[in-house]
Scaffold this motif. Structure first.
Motif, PDB file in Angstrom:
ATOM      1  N   VAL A  30      -2.330  -8.353  -3.764  1.00 15.33           N
ATOM      2  CA  VAL A  30      -1.227  -8.823  -4.611  1.00 15.33           C
ATOM      3  C   VAL A  30      -0.348  -7.638  -5.007  1.00 15.33           C
ATOM      4  O   VAL A  30       0.888  -7.715  -4.965  1.00 15.33           O
ATOM      5  N   ARG A  31      -0.977  -6.554  -5.382  1.00 15.87           N
ATOM      6  CA  ARG A  31      -0.240  -5.320  -5.719  1.00 15.87           C
ATOM      7  C   ARG A  31       0.654  -4.887  -4.573  1.00 15.87           C
ATOM      8  O   ARG A  31       1.853  -4.629  -4.749  1.00 15.87           O
ATOM      9  N   ASP A  32       0.082  -4.799  -3.368  1.00 15.04           N
ATOM     10  CA  ASP A  32       0.850  -4.304  -2.226  1.00 15.04           C
ATOM     11  C   ASP A  32       1.934  -5.287  -1.800  1.00 15.04           C
ATOM     12  O   ASP A  32       2.995  -4.879  -1.306  1.00 15.04           O
ATOM     13  N   ALA A  33       1.690  -6.583  -1.991  1.00 18.76           N
ATOM     14  CA  ALA A  33       2.722  -7.565  -1.678  1.00 18.76           C
ATOM     15  C   ALA A  33       3.937  -7.355  -2.576  1.00 18.76           C
ATOM     16  O   ALA A  33       5.082  -7.443  -2.126  1.00 18.76           O
ATOM     17  N   LEU A  34       3.698  -7.039  -3.844  1.00 15.67           N
ATOM     18  CA  LEU A  34       4.807  -6.766  -4.761  1.00 15.67           C
ATOM     19  C   LEU A  34       5.539  -5.481  -4.392  1.00 15.67           C
ATOM     20  O   LEU A  34       6.748  -5.363  -4.593  1.00 15.67           O
ATOM     21  N   LEU A  35       4.810  -4.517  -3.848  1.00 16.68           N
ATOM     22  CA  LEU A  35       5.411  -3.238  -3.452  1.00 16.68           C
ATOM     23  C   LEU A  35       6.024  -3.298  -2.055  1.00 16.68           C
ATOM     24  O   LEU A  35       6.668  -2.333  -1.622  1.00 16.68           O
ATOM     25  N   ASP A 142       3.453  -1.631 -14.971  1.00 18.68           N
ATOM     26  CA  ASP A 142       2.999  -0.315 -14.491  1.00 18.68           C
ATOM     27  C   ASP A 142       3.408  -0.069 -13.049  1.00 18.68           C
ATOM     28  O   ASP A 142       3.661   1.079 -12.650  1.00 18.68           O
ATOM     29  N   LEU A 143       3.495  -1.139 -12.258  1.00 16.36           N
ATOM     30  CA  LEU A 143       4.004  -0.979 -10.893  1.00 16.36           C
ATOM     31  C   LEU A 143       5.462  -0.517 -10.927  1.00 16.36           C
ATOM     32  O   LEU A 143       5.864   0.370 -10.168  1.00 16.36           O
ATOM     33  N   GLU A 144       6.231  -1.104 -11.809  1.00 14.64           N
ATOM     34  CA  GLU A 144       7.642  -0.733 -11.909  1.00 14.64           C
ATOM     35  C   GLU A 144       7.800   0.715 -12.359  1.00 14.64           C
ATOM     36  O   GLU A 144       8.712   1.422 -11.907  1.00 14.64           O
ATOM     37  N   HIS A 145       6.902   1.162 -13.244  1.00 13.98           N
ATOM     38  CA  HIS A 145       6.990   2.533 -13.753  1.00 13.98           C
ATOM     39  C   HIS A 145       6.154   3.512 -12.924  1.00 13.98           C
ATOM     40  O   HIS A 145       6.062   4.688 -13.273  1.00 13.98           O
ATOM     41  N   ARG A 146       5.526   3.008 -11.869  1.00 11.96           N
ATOM     42  CA  ARG A 146       4.753   3.833 -10.927  1.00 11.96           C
ATOM     43  C   ARG A 146       3.649   4.604 -11.667  1.00 11.96           C
ATOM     44  O   ARG A 146       3.534   5.833 -11.580  1.00 11.96           O
ATOM     45  N   ARG A 168      -7.121   8.683  -5.680  1.00  2.00           N
ATOM     46  CA  ARG A 168      -6.701   8.183  -4.369  1.00  2.00           C
ATOM     47  C   ARG A 168      -5.503   7.242  -4.476  1.00  2.00           C
ATOM     48  O   ARG A 168      -4.518   7.377  -3.742  1.00  2.00           O
ATOM     49  N   LEU A 169      -5.566   6.313  -5.423  1.00  9.84           N
ATOM     50  CA  LEU A 169      -4.460   5.370  -5.588  1.00  9.84           C
ATOM     51  C   LEU A 169      -3.172   6.081  -5.979  1.00  9.84           C
ATOM     52  O   LEU A 169      -2.089   5.763  -5.468  1.00  9.84           O
ATOM     53  N   ALA A 170      -3.278   7.050  -6.891  1.00 11.10           N
ATOM     54  CA  ALA A 170      -2.090   7.778  -7.333  1.00 11.10           C
ATOM     55  C   ALA A 170      -1.393   8.444  -6.158  1.00 11.10           C
ATOM     56  O   ALA A 170      -0.163   8.391  -6.026  1.00 11.10           O
ATOM     57  N   HIS A 171      -2.162   9.062  -5.272  1.00 13.97           N
ATOM     58  CA  HIS A 171      -1.566   9.769  -4.137  1.00 13.97           C
ATOM     59  C   HIS A 171      -1.171   8.810  -3.017  1.00 13.97           C
ATOM     60  O   HIS A 171      -0.180   9.041  -2.326  1.00 13.97           O
ATOM     61  N   GLN A 172      -1.924   7.747  -2.862  1.00 13.03           N
ATOM     62  CA  GLN A 172      -1.590   6.777  -1.818  1.00 13.03           C
ATOM     63  C   GLN A 172      -0.272   6.073  -2.124  1.00 13.03           C
ATOM     64  O   GLN A 172       0.542   5.824  -1.231  1.00 13.03           O
ATOM     65  N   LEU A 173      -0.051   5.776  -3.405  1.00 12.09           N
ATOM     66  CA  LEU A 173       1.137   5.033  -3.801  1.00 12.09           C
ATOM     67  C   LEU A 173       2.267   5.923  -4.292  1.00 12.09           C
ATOM     68  O   LEU A 173       3.394   5.450  -4.483  1.00 12.09           O
ATOM     69  N   GLY A 174       1.988   7.219  -4.504  1.00 15.94           N
ATOM     70  CA  GLY A 174       2.999   8.101  -5.062  1.00 15.94           C
ATOM     71  C   GLY A 174       3.215   7.863  -6.544  1.00 15.94           C
ATOM     72  O   GLY A 174       4.321   8.023  -7.058  1.00 15.94           O
ATOM     73  N   PHE A 204     -14.226   8.965  -0.953  1.00 19.83           N
ATOM     74  CA  PHE A 204     -13.745  10.296  -0.568  1.00 19.83           C
ATOM     75  C   PHE A 204     -13.116  10.240   0.822  1.00 19.83           C
ATOM     76  O   PHE A 204     -12.122  10.926   1.096  1.00 19.83           O
ATOM     77  N   TRP A 205     -13.688   9.425   1.695  1.00 17.69           N
ATOM     78  CA  TRP A 205     -13.130   9.262   3.048  1.00 17.69           C
ATOM     79  C   TRP A 205     -11.714   8.687   2.984  1.00 17.69           C
ATOM     80  O   TRP A 205     -10.839   9.095   3.751  1.00 17.69           O
ATOM     81  N   HIS A 206     -11.488   7.755   2.068  1.00 22.68           N
ATOM     82  CA  HIS A 206     -10.140   7.196   1.916  1.00 22.68           C
ATOM     83  C   HIS A 206      -9.144   8.300   1.561  1.00 22.68           C
ATOM     84  O   HIS A 206      -7.997   8.287   2.020  1.00 22.68           O
ATOM     85  N   ILE A 207      -9.568   9.265   0.751  1.00 22.97           N
ATOM     86  CA  ILE A 207      -8.686  10.372   0.383  1.00 22.97           C
ATOM     87  C   ILE A 207      -8.418  11.262   1.597  1.00 22.97           C
ATOM     88  O   ILE A 207      -7.274  11.654   1.861  1.00 22.97           O
ATOM     89  N   LEU A 208      -9.450  11.573   2.369  1.00 22.48           N
ATOM     90  CA  LEU A 208      -9.259  12.382   3.569  1.00 22.48           C
ATOM     91  C   LEU A 208      -8.364  11.673   4.585  1.00 22.48           C
ATOM     92  O   LEU A 208      -7.694  12.325   5.383  1.00 22.48           O
ATOM     93  N   SER A 209      -8.344  10.345   4.553  1.00 20.06           N
ATOM     94  CA  SER A 209      -7.537   9.577   5.500  1.00 20.06           C
ATOM     95  C   SER A 209      -6.065   9.552   5.135  1.00 20.06           C
ATOM     96  O   SER A 209      -5.231   9.180   5.961  1.00 20.06           O
ATOM     97  N   LEU A 210      -5.736   9.936   3.898  1.00 21.52           N
ATOM     98  CA  LEU A 210      -4.333   9.961   3.475  1.00 21.52           C
ATOM     99  C   LEU A 210      -3.596  11.104   4.152  1.00 21.52           C
ATOM    100  O   LEU A 210      -4.179  12.166   4.399  1.00 21.52           O
TER     101      LEU A 210
END
Length: 495
Positions: A30-35, A142-146, A168-174, A204-210
């Protein structure tokens, strides 16, 4: 909303009929659909028997059905993309509501931007579905304010893995981590000790994959989380190196991960001023670094892990010569074993451990080839004999190590020479494999024993290896020459 996901949701709603009233799309999709971000993972919270529902969905769509988690807490349906085999499958995960109702479920989510729900029965074409989103904690704001904000003060004590996920989320989404959540992260460091190694590894793997993993690693370190995940990294901090090094061992290790991204990021569409792989090498290299080593774990994030750990044994091997020179003798060999122990603790597969062990143990060899008399057939053969396909990863790690050593003082002439050697080695691997890397066998052990009258033993294997090395050097080209070569070296050998 992505068309492929929307069509699945629409068909799911049609199939479930009245049962769709108790099914809610929740969390990341749902989050990513909004983004406007693509996401192939759809999470559903279900009123009633989630296992029975998921099994029925799998049968209807012709997908695979898997039970996961303690007590079958999650039922997964895997739908392959039949139209494009290279695309990842779509995952439909069904779980029971956490708590007595949807509001209680959302209150136990990790972050406000994930505490969003969409009733399946209310999903309609167009943008009207956005009006149906249930958002009790201000996630859309919070999505609007990133912003990444914990859904509750108990978010991290409920699940310590969320400590890593926040970064991970902070860096994945900016996005930025808001101050109160940052304070909760810093104060909750000790919670991670109670998390399972497998879940720590996966996050941790998700972070390395970014792409941009080094910045996330630095953020983890700022919070104390990186050394909580890999305590061995703490010893690298403040360990000085020879004058040609721009960073201490810890800074150098993180910068080496950055170097990997600069070199391999071009395969994901990122530009680099430092590297331009020749067109004939582009697709083979892209395929190599995209190869799955174990389950969903691919080579590129694994190479980043090797880069992070490649100098892990430097603190224990550091010595200073009488002339003041700093040395780290055998750190690559000891480091390979230390990295293997780290990966065992985090429950990586044996195959993944072997890849990283090989790369770290051999990461100095490309520079030795560079400083040697030239790229001889024997040198190329021996390098790939010892490293196999991991030789390609080792060559890239050597380049990244070079970048992370010199930093802003990089000498372009030295760099161009290193790049030229690497490209030459890549060409030999892909275009001349049977000639210089893995020559076809001209003889077997029975041939040698019959011709020389020898008994089985280690000598036979040694002679076969000498023949293949001679092939790589162009000294032997057929079976007759191979037999003659064996006769010569045995006749000239001392007892």
């Amino acid at each position: 909303m992505a068309q492929s996901a929307f069509s699945i949701i629409t068909e799911l709603d049609r199939f479930l009929g009245r049962r769709a009233e108790g099914v809610f799309l929740v969390g990341g999709w749902v989050r990513d659909a909004l983004l406007g971000r693509p996401n192939n993972d759809l999470d559903f919270s279900v009123t009633g028997d989630h296992v029975e529902l998921a099994r029925a969905v799998a049968n209807h769509f012709g997908g695979a059905f898997v039970l996961l988690g303690t007590g079958n807490a999650l039922a997964r349906v895997i739908l392959p993309d039949k139209a494009a085999r290279r695309k990842p499958p779509t995952y439909l995960d069904f779980q029971p509501l956490r708590g007595e109702d949807l509001q209680a479920d959302l209150a136990q989510r990790d972050f406000t931007i994930n505490a969003l729900a969409l009733p399946l029965a209310r999903v309609k074409p167009g943008g009207e579905w956005m009006l149906e989103i249930i958002d009790p904690s201000g996630g859309r704001r919070d999505l609007e304010h990133r912003i990444v904000r914990a859904a509750s003060p108990k978010a991290f004590s409920q699940d310590p893995i969320r400590l890593i996920r926040a970064v991970r989320l902070a860096h994945q989404l900016g996005f930025q981590i808001e101050p109160i959540t940052w304070a909760l992260l810093a104060s909750g460091l000790g919670l991670l000790a109670g998390a399972s190694p497998e879940r720590i590894r996966d996050e941790f793997w998700h972070i390395l994959s970014l792409f941009g993993a080094p910045a996330a690693l630095r953020r983890l370190d700022e919070l104390g989380l990186l050394t909580a995940i890999i305590p061995e990294l703490a010893a690298l901090k403040g360990v000085t190196q020879p004058p040609e090094h721009h960073w201490d061992v810890f800074g150098h290790s993180v910068e080496t991960v950055a170097g990997i991204e600069k070199l391999i990021g071009v395969f994901a569409g990122y530009r680099s001023r430092l590297v331009h792989w020749p067109r004939p090498l582009f697709q083979p290299l892209k395929g190599h670094f995209n190869e799955a080593i174990s389950a969903d774990h691919r080579r590129l994030p694994l190479l980043k892990l090797a880069a992070l750990l490649h100098d892990i044994a430097k603190p224990e091997t550091r010595s200073r010569e009488p002339d003041g020179r700093i040395r780290f003798l055998r750190h690559q060999l000891l480091g390979a074993e230390a990295a293997a122990e780290v990966m065992k603790r985090l429950r990586f597969s044996n195959q993944e451990i072997d890849v990283v062990r090989t790369v770290i143990a051999n990461h100095l060899r490309p520079r030795q080839l560079l400083d040697g008399p030239g790229l001889t057939g024997r040198a190329v053969y021996r390098f790939f004999r010892d490293t196999g396909p991991e030789g390609l990863d080792t060559l890239v790690l050597s380049l990244a190590d070079h970048l992370a050593t010199r930093g802003p003082a990089l000498d372009r002439a030295s760099w161009d020479k290193h790049m030229a050697l690497t490209v030459d080695m890549f060409r030999k691997y892909f275009a001349e494999k049977e000639k210089t890397v893995s020559p076809p066998r001209l003889l077997d052990g029975n041939d040698i024993m019959a011709v020389l009258g020898l008994e089985p033993g280690p000598l036979i294997g040694n002679l076969l290896e000498k023949v293949r090395e001679a092939q790589a050097m162009g000294m032997v080209n057929n079976r007759a020459e191979a037999l003659e070569y064996v006769r010569e070296i045995t006749a000239n050998a001392s007892p």
